[in-house]
Design a protein around this motif. Structure first.
Motif, PDB file in Angstrom:
ATOM      1  N   UNK A 146     -29.855   8.849   4.396  1.00 41.62           N
ATOM      2  CA  UNK A 146     -30.861   7.966   3.795  1.00 41.62           C
ATOM      3  C   UNK A 146     -30.216   7.012   2.802  1.00 41.62           C
ATOM      4  N   UNK A 147     -30.981   5.960   2.485  1.00 39.30           N
ATOM      5  CA  UNK A 147     -30.603   5.047   1.417  1.00 39.30           C
ATOM      6  C   UNK A 147     -29.725   3.895   1.858  1.00 39.30           C
ATOM      7  N   UNK A 148     -29.674   2.909   0.986  1.00 38.04           N
ATOM      8  CA  UNK A 148     -28.750   1.795   1.159  1.00 38.04           C
ATOM      9  C   UNK A 148     -27.390   2.203   0.590  1.00 38.04           C
ATOM     10  N   UNK A 149     -26.357   1.599   1.095  1.00 38.65           N
ATOM     11  CA  UNK A 149     -25.016   1.892   0.585  1.00 38.65           C
ATOM     12  C   UNK A 149     -24.940   1.541  -0.902  1.00 38.65           C
ATOM     13  N   UNK A 150     -24.397   2.454  -1.697  1.00 38.55           N
ATOM     14  CA  UNK A 150     -24.296   2.225  -3.142  1.00 38.55           C
ATOM     15  C   UNK A 150     -22.876   1.859  -3.553  1.00 38.55           C
ATOM     16  N   UNK A 151     -22.028   1.626  -2.565  1.00 38.73           N
ATOM     17  CA  UNK A 151     -20.646   1.281  -2.883  1.00 38.73           C
ATOM     18  C   UNK A 151     -20.040   0.511  -1.723  1.00 38.73           C
ATOM     19  N   UNK A 152     -18.924  -0.128  -2.012  1.00 42.13           N
ATOM     20  CA  UNK A 152     -18.094  -0.726  -0.978  1.00 42.13           C
ATOM     21  C   UNK A 152     -16.855   0.141  -0.845  1.00 42.13           C
ATOM     22  N   UNK A 153     -16.595   0.627   0.355  1.00 45.51           N
ATOM     23  CA  UNK A 153     -15.464   1.511   0.595  1.00 45.51           C
ATOM     24  C   UNK A 153     -14.562   0.883   1.664  1.00 45.51           C
ATOM     25  N   UNK A 154     -13.638   0.018   1.250  1.00 41.36           N
ATOM     26  CA  UNK A 154     -12.727  -0.584   2.224  1.00 41.36           C
ATOM     27  C   UNK A 154     -11.626   0.403   2.616  1.00 41.36           C
ATOM     28  N   UNK A 155     -11.595   0.801   3.868  1.00 44.07           N
ATOM     29  CA  UNK A 155     -10.585   1.747   4.328  1.00 44.07           C
ATOM     30  C   UNK A 155      -9.271   1.025   4.633  1.00 44.07           C
ATOM     31  N   UNK A 156      -8.180   1.632   4.187  1.00 47.79           N
ATOM     32  CA  UNK A 156      -6.850   1.154   4.548  1.00 47.79           C
ATOM     33  C   UNK A 156      -6.004   2.320   5.009  1.00 47.79           C
ATOM     34  N   UNK A 157      -4.936   2.031   5.707  1.00 51.19           N
ATOM     35  CA  UNK A 157      -3.963   3.052   6.069  1.00 51.19           C
ATOM     36  C   UNK A 157      -2.999   3.208   4.905  1.00 51.19           C
ATOM     37  N   UNK A 158      -2.855   4.418   4.379  1.00 55.49           N
ATOM     38  CA  UNK A 158      -1.956   4.669   3.264  1.00 55.49           C
ATOM     39  C   UNK A 158      -0.515   4.762   3.741  1.00 55.49           C
ATOM     40  N   UNK A 159       0.391   4.121   3.015  1.00 56.90           N
ATOM     41  CA  UNK A 159       1.803   4.054   3.372  1.00 56.90           C
ATOM     42  C   UNK A 159       2.616   4.223   2.086  1.00 56.90           C
ATOM     43  N   UNK A 160       3.765   4.929   2.124  1.00 50.42           N
ATOM     44  CA  UNK A 160       4.584   5.051   0.916  1.00 50.42           C
ATOM     45  C   UNK A 160       4.920   3.689   0.307  1.00 50.42           C
ATOM     46  N   UNK A 161       4.887   3.610  -1.009  1.00 51.13           N
ATOM     47  CA  UNK A 161       5.007   2.325  -1.707  1.00 51.13           C
ATOM     48  C   UNK A 161       6.290   1.573  -1.368  1.00 51.13           C
ATOM     49  N   UNK A 162       7.369   2.289  -1.108  1.00 47.49           N
ATOM     50  CA  UNK A 162       8.652   1.631  -0.863  1.00 47.49           C
ATOM     51  C   UNK A 162       8.764   1.023   0.534  1.00 47.49           C
ATOM     52  N   UNK A 198       7.055  -1.427   6.742  1.00 45.63           N
ATOM     53  CA  UNK A 198       6.050  -0.734   7.529  1.00 45.63           C
ATOM     54  C   UNK A 198       4.654  -1.315   7.284  1.00 45.63           C
ATOM     55  N   UNK A 199       4.363  -1.664   6.030  1.00 44.48           N
ATOM     56  CA  UNK A 199       3.078  -2.283   5.725  1.00 44.48           C
ATOM     57  C   UNK A 199       2.906  -3.554   6.563  1.00 44.48           C
ATOM     58  N   UNK A 200       3.931  -4.380   6.605  1.00 45.02           N
ATOM     59  CA  UNK A 200       3.853  -5.633   7.360  1.00 45.02           C
ATOM     60  C   UNK A 200       3.686  -5.357   8.853  1.00 45.02           C
ATOM     61  N   UNK A 201       4.404  -4.370   9.357  1.00 43.83           N
ATOM     62  CA  UNK A 201       4.307  -4.034  10.776  1.00 43.83           C
ATOM     63  C   UNK A 201       2.906  -3.547  11.127  1.00 43.83           C
ATOM     64  N   UNK A 202       2.376  -2.619  10.322  1.00 44.82           N
ATOM     65  CA  UNK A 202       1.049  -2.065  10.579  1.00 44.82           C
ATOM     66  C   UNK A 202      -0.014  -3.155  10.478  1.00 44.82           C
ATOM     67  N   UNK A 203       0.134  -4.069   9.516  1.00 46.43           N
ATOM     68  CA  UNK A 203      -0.822  -5.162   9.402  1.00 46.43           C
ATOM     69  C   UNK A 203      -0.842  -6.020  10.661  1.00 46.43           C
ATOM     70  N   UNK A 225     -15.038  -7.225  12.844  1.00 45.61           N
ATOM     71  CA  UNK A 225     -13.982  -6.472  12.156  1.00 45.61           C
ATOM     72  C   UNK A 225     -13.743  -7.030  10.758  1.00 45.61           C
ATOM     73  N   UNK A 226     -13.341  -6.188   9.810  1.00 40.46           N
ATOM     74  CA  UNK A 226     -13.066  -6.676   8.460  1.00 40.46           C
ATOM     75  C   UNK A 226     -11.992  -7.772   8.482  1.00 40.46           C
ATOM     76  N   UNK A 227     -12.218  -8.797   7.711  1.00 39.09           N
ATOM     77  CA  UNK A 227     -11.239  -9.878   7.615  1.00 39.09           C
ATOM     78  C   UNK A 227     -10.051  -9.392   6.798  1.00 39.09           C
ATOM     79  N   UNK A 228      -8.855  -9.629   7.305  1.00 39.18           N
ATOM     80  CA  UNK A 228      -7.659  -9.175   6.600  1.00 39.18           C
ATOM     81  C   UNK A 228      -7.437 -10.003   5.335  1.00 39.18           C
ATOM     82  N   UNK A 229      -7.205  -9.303   4.220  1.00 44.53           N
ATOM     83  CA  UNK A 229      -6.830  -9.945   2.968  1.00 44.53           C
ATOM     84  C   UNK A 229      -5.506  -9.339   2.556  1.00 44.53           C
ATOM     85  N   UNK A 230      -4.473 -10.138   2.501  1.00 46.57           N
ATOM     86  CA  UNK A 230      -3.147  -9.616   2.218  1.00 46.57           C
ATOM     87  C   UNK A 230      -2.824  -9.749   0.735  1.00 46.57           C
TER      88      UNK A 230
END
Length: 245
Positions: free
Chosen positions: A182-198, A202-207, A236-241
């Motif tokens: 029930x209910x309207x969404x009370x938040x925005x939850x943008x899902x991303x694939x988590x990748x080690x910071x270093x 890989x981030x560029x490849x996955x994008x 689909x969600x628009x990519x924001x880099x």
């Protein structure tokens, strides 16, 4: 990326109990869902084979640690992109936009989270969902280790409702005919694939893989297969880099 290619497999952190996103099929024993099929696309792009995946089943609360310690190459587990998490890990561009709602019993008169004052509401440890419950001081927040743990408490009558992303609650409603979302969404939850910071390469490849999915119809086909219960496929969600506040 070269090390992963030489290893011959991609080590991935996933859920095995989140129906529609990442859950073990009791008939085949295979873990399947929207998140899992996104990983199959990444595997195909690296190896030319969708099944070069080594699964590590983790809880929501283990996602950051698994990436920070290098236990996994990537996490696909309903992982909301936010600034706090970005301090220690990296994210891909957004691949799904979810929103927090609530699951209640079929006979509940609640129309949303604001109607749950004085009631017990469950959410998993280590999630933005649980943190957001603190904004409702009249609600008794009840943590559980996993989303399935919340469902067990709900079915045992130990909590009155579950709050979580609409994707996850849709899976619960499919499992429990006595529950409804029930209910309207009370938040925005943008899902991303988590990748080690270093691992910037890989981030560029996955994008690049995600952008291909958006443009060739793969994203929409996966939505229809796994999340069609939520309604017609949106764009689909628009990519924001780069990082945004």
């Amino acid at each position: 990326m070269a090390a992963i290619r030489d290893r011959g497999s991609l080590v991935v952190g996933v859920s095995a109990d989140t129906l529609q996103l990442g859950a073990r099929n009791p008939l085949t024993g295979q873990i399947e869902g929207f998140d899992i099929d996104v990983l199959h696309q990444v595997s195909t792009a690296i190896f030319g084979d969708p099944d070069r995946l080594q699964f590590r089943v983790i809880t929501s609360g283990q996602r950051l640690e698994a990436l920070e310690t290098g236990e996994v190459d990537i996490v696909a587990r309903a992982f909301t992109i936010n600034c706090e998490r970005w301090e220690t890990i990296a994210f891909s561009s957004e691949y799904y936009h979810a929103g927090q709602k609530v699951l209640v019993t079929r006979d509940s008169e609640a129309q949303g989270i604001a109607d749950l004052a004085g009631q017990r509401v469950c959410a998993p440890d280590g999630t933005t969902t649980l943190e957001r419950l603190q904004e409702y001081p009249d609600i008794e927040a009840v943590p559980a280790t996993t989303h399935t743990g919340c469902l067990a408490l709900f079915q045992q009558g130990k909590v009155d409702a579950i709050t979580g992303d609409d994707t996850i609650l849709a899976g619960f409603a499919a499992q429990d005919p006595y529950a409804k979302v029930v209910g309207q969404a009370i938040s925005d939850e943008p899902y991303g694939l988590g990748i080690p910071a270093a691992n910037v390469d890989m981030v560029k490849f996955v994008n690049g893989v995600l952008e291909q999915m958006r443009t060739d119809g793969t994203w929409t086909a996966l939505y229809d297969e796994w999340l069609g219960v939520l309604g017609p496929a949106p764009a689909p969600p628009v990519a924001v880099y780069g990082r945004t506040p």
